[in-house]
Design an enzyme around this catalytic site. Structure first.
Site, PDB file in Angstrom:
ATOM      1  N   HIS A 112       0.815  -1.217   0.000  1.00  0.00           N
ATOM      2  CA  HIS A 112       0.000   0.000   0.000  1.00  0.00           C
ATOM      3  C   HIS A 112       0.845   1.262   0.000  1.00  0.00           C
ATOM      4  O   HIS A 112       0.309   2.361   0.082  1.00  0.00           O
ATOM      5  CB  HIS A 112      -0.928   0.015   1.211  1.00  0.00           C
ATOM      6  N   ASP A 215      34.135 -29.819  17.456  1.00  0.00           N
ATOM      7  CA  ASP A 215      34.251 -31.163  16.883  1.00  0.00           C
ATOM      8  C   ASP A 215      35.481 -31.295  15.989  1.00  0.00           C
ATOM      9  O   ASP A 215      35.370 -31.505  14.786  1.00  0.00           O
ATOM     10  CB  ASP A 215      32.974 -31.514  16.108  1.00  0.00           C
ATOM     11  N   HIS A 218      35.915 -34.895  14.045  1.00  0.00           N
ATOM     12  CA  HIS A 218      35.433 -35.322  12.735  1.00  0.00           C
ATOM     13  C   HIS A 218      36.437 -35.011  11.619  1.00  0.00           C
ATOM     14  O   HIS A 218      36.372 -35.599  10.540  1.00  0.00           O
ATOM     15  CB  HIS A 218      34.102 -34.641  12.390  1.00  0.00           C
ATOM     16  N   HIS A 223      37.214 -35.069   6.628  1.00  0.00           N
ATOM     17  CA  HIS A 223      37.943 -34.173   5.725  1.00  0.00           C
ATOM     18  C   HIS A 223      39.239 -34.762   5.187  1.00  0.00           C
ATOM     19  O   HIS A 223      40.126 -34.026   4.756  1.00  0.00           O
ATOM     20  CB  HIS A 223      38.193 -32.835   6.419  1.00  0.00           C
ATOM     21  N   ASP A 364      30.870 -31.867   4.841  1.00  0.00           N
ATOM     22  CA  ASP A 364      30.166 -31.528   6.088  1.00  0.00           C
ATOM     23  C   ASP A 364      28.656 -31.562   5.909  1.00  0.00           C
ATOM     24  O   ASP A 364      27.932 -32.171   6.689  1.00  0.00           O
ATOM     25  CB  ASP A 364      30.561 -30.118   6.556  1.00  0.00           C
TER      26      ASP A 364
END
Lengths: 442, 182
Positions: A112, A215, A218, A223, A364
């Site tokens: 509007h 973490d 991991h 990786h 990931d």
């Protein structure tokens, strides 16, 4: 099986986390009911990262972002202060601006034509005389909803919707001392490189945040391919004797204190040269302990959903989009005084590694998506998850503030993170949030 | 920069003859087939040593914003030279590239191919549209679409990609990653 099926009392969210045993209920990562409660208990109360000051250097500069699922405009004011308010018209609720960045004297809704200043105040609308006979209508009642508080810490701007939230200083607590590793290792301060990379991961937002909270475990497995591509060898944590998990109010920093382990993975020797050249200056500014954390093998999450990697300097928000989807917003942080060729090296290095086509990030997202999706199974989501690595590893440190646990291959920061989650999900107000500075079972 | 400025015809630009156009179409189709087959080393063999392979992030900006929707200084998904492309390809070939196993079912479709002469008689501007549909695991499916502006060089009768600008149709990449090239 449900632990919260009593409709008469609020669900006992805290019972889903047993931080002292390292056990977290899988329903945290799947249930719509949990997610809706998170929006109320966490995202509408915590301090959330909204922008870096360098993104909006001049009056009328703005960026748009999200706080939880709420659309927000963050705008630099004429007096150089910063305001943030909902990007949703106070008339029918339409989204007001669809630009992610720009410079504007105000914002006008497409529906509007209600127009608002860069401070979010309602300035006017078409046919405004029609409102003159409208009983009780006052323009000032229809400003865009402001955040309750907005503050910067050395360039990073945070905001909260909760007027009763503690100050940002209090919310960060001793974690501010660690943030200086990234934000104050050079006298010129920091900036974001131009541009924000956005992508979608169909994962629960906490799996992403908990990966960055500590973490390191991991990295060696997930990786392996990325490390081999960038460095020609598998992940080598190096000597872990000084490695620690650091936790303050659920914010977590896990570091091997090895100086340059992270930044080397960008495959840009100029970056290591830069930090080696600045070593003595950084030690002078931060002291030896923090200087060793500037580019070390490390990762950080600030509760609830703002994460970064020291050395790689990818900064990111895991914007929640329902219980099983996030929108990932990422930027690259550099020192303002860095030579342009080092900034360019950072830009290239992060694109090669922690970016949707990057050799690290690619693996990931896959893990987080399927850690989330497997909970579609009813029996599956009634199992629990293991966060027990390093139980009993907490130590006293004269050198490092916060709660310190020994070792990098540890889940101490995760346990503190989920304890904070449980505390906030349960507490009716900030005054009920327990102070967990003292050493406990986690 | 604006997308329109990157793809609209420059003054006096001429289409190449049909024979040349056919050769370059064949080059693009061959390239797509190598990507579908995950023959990334062979695909790299189609790149010139001075390749600039660029896929900038496309921003939502006001039309009046002179800064445009992308620029060389802003972040990109790819802004690669030959060595950087090779590094990405090295990862694809590793048995620990977990997200590549089982293999993704890729389809790269190329269309809207137009080939123009440039100031250099051995280099051609090739514009095209691509669709990459990839399906993996049981039900994971992403469709990534965009336009490309290529500079393709002819060396002793063989063609090599020297420059590629990829104009992605997404603002937020509607995928968790990009495990291919376009």
């Amino acid at each position: 099986m449900s632990r919260f099926n009593n409709a008469k009392s609020p669900p006992d969210w805290a019972s889903l986390v047993s931080a002292d045993k390292g056990v977290v209920d899988r329903r945290l990562f799947w249930d719509k009911e949990v997610y809706e409660a998170e929006m109320q208990q966490i995202f509408s109360r915590c301090w959330l990262f909204v922008a870096h000051e360098s993104q909006i250097p001049n009056p009328n500069d703005y960026v748009t972002t999200y706080m939880g699922e709420d659309l927000v405009i963050v705008a630099r004011q004429k007096d150089h202060s910063i305001k943030a308010f909902l990007n949703s018209c106070s008339h029918r609720g339409n989204q007001i601006t669809f630009s992610e960045k720009g410079n504007a004297r105000g914002f006008t809704c497409n529906y509007h034509g209600w127009s608002f200043g860069t401070d979010g105040a309602l300035k006017g609308m078409p046919q405004s005389e029609a409102y003159e006979n409208c009983p009780g209508f006052k323009k000032c009642d229809h400003d865009l909803k402001q955040v309750a508080n907005i503050e910067s810490y050395k360039g990073l701007i945070f905001a909260t919707f909760d007027p009763d939230a503690p100050s940002l200083k209090e919310y960060l607590g001793e974690f501010a001392w660690y943030l200086d590793i990234m934000l104050d290792n050079d006298e010129g301060g920091t900036e974001f490189l131009p541009g924000c990379t956005k992508s979608v991961i169909k994962a629960n937002w906490k799996f992403c945040a908990d990966n960055f909270v500590g973490d390191a475990y991991h990295a060696e497995w997930t990786h392996d391919s990325g490390a081999n591509a960038m460095l020609g060898q598998s992940v080598n944590y190096g000597n872990l004797k000084d490695a620690v998990h650091i936790s303050v109010n659920g914010h977590g920093w896990a570091t091997n204190m090895d100086k340059f382990g992270n930044l080397r993975t960008l495959g840009e020797p100029l970056i290591e040269d830069y930090y080696r050249g600045r070593w003595h200056d950084v030690v002078d500014r931060l002291g030896a302990a923090r200087a060793r954390m500037v580019g070390a093998v490390s990762s950080v999450t600030m509760f609830p959903n703002f994460s970064f990697l020291p050395g790689q300097n990818t900064f990111r928000v895991w914007q929640p989009r329902g219980p099983n989807e996030i929108e990932l917003h990422t930027w690259v942080l550099v020192n303002k005084n860095m030579p342009q060729e080092v900034k360019d090296a950072y830009r290239r290095g992060v694109m090669m590694t922690f970016s949707p086509a990057g050799v690290f990030e690619m693996d990931d997202g896959e893990n987080w998506e399927f850690s989330t999706r497997s909970n579609r199974g009813y029996i599956t989501r009634n199992q629990s998850l293991s966060y027990s690595l390093g139980l009993g590893s907490e130590i006293q440190s004269d050198e490092l503030p916060g709660r310190i646990s020994k070792g990098l291959i540890n889940e101490a920061n995760h346990r503190h993170y989920y304890q904070r989650w449980a505390d906030l999900m349960t507490a009716e107000s900030w005054s009920n949030v327990p102070d967990r500075k003292e050493s406990g079972e986690c | 920069m604006l997308v329109a400025d990157s793809i609209l015809p420059k003054l006096g630009r001429q289409y190449v003859d049909l024979n040349r156009e056919q050769e370059l179409k064949r080059f693009l189709y061959h390239e797509s087939r190598l990507l579908d087959a995950e023959e990334y080393e062979a695909w790299l063999g189609l790149m010139a040593e001075d390749i600039h392979y660029w896929m900038p992030v496309q921003e939502n900006r006001d039309r009046k914003d002179k800064a445009g929707t992308f620029s060389a200084t802003r972040m990109a998904f790819f802004d690669d030279n030959y060595q950087q492309l090779k590094t990405r390809i090295d990862r694809f070939g590793m048995h620990t590239a977990w997200s590549e196993n089982p293999r993704t079912r890729h389809v790269h479709s190329v269309s809207n191919i137009e080939v123009f002469e440039t100031a250099n008689p051995e280099e051609f501007e090739v514009q095209s549209v691509f669709i990459n549909c990839r399906n993996a695991r049981e039900r994971d499916q992403d469709i990534i679409m965009g336009r490309r502006v290529d500079l393709i060089r002819c060396v002793k009768g063989d063609y090599y990609l020297a420059k590629r600008l990829i104009i992605l149709s997404h603002n937020v990449l509607l995928s968790k990653n990009i495990n291919t090239f376009f």
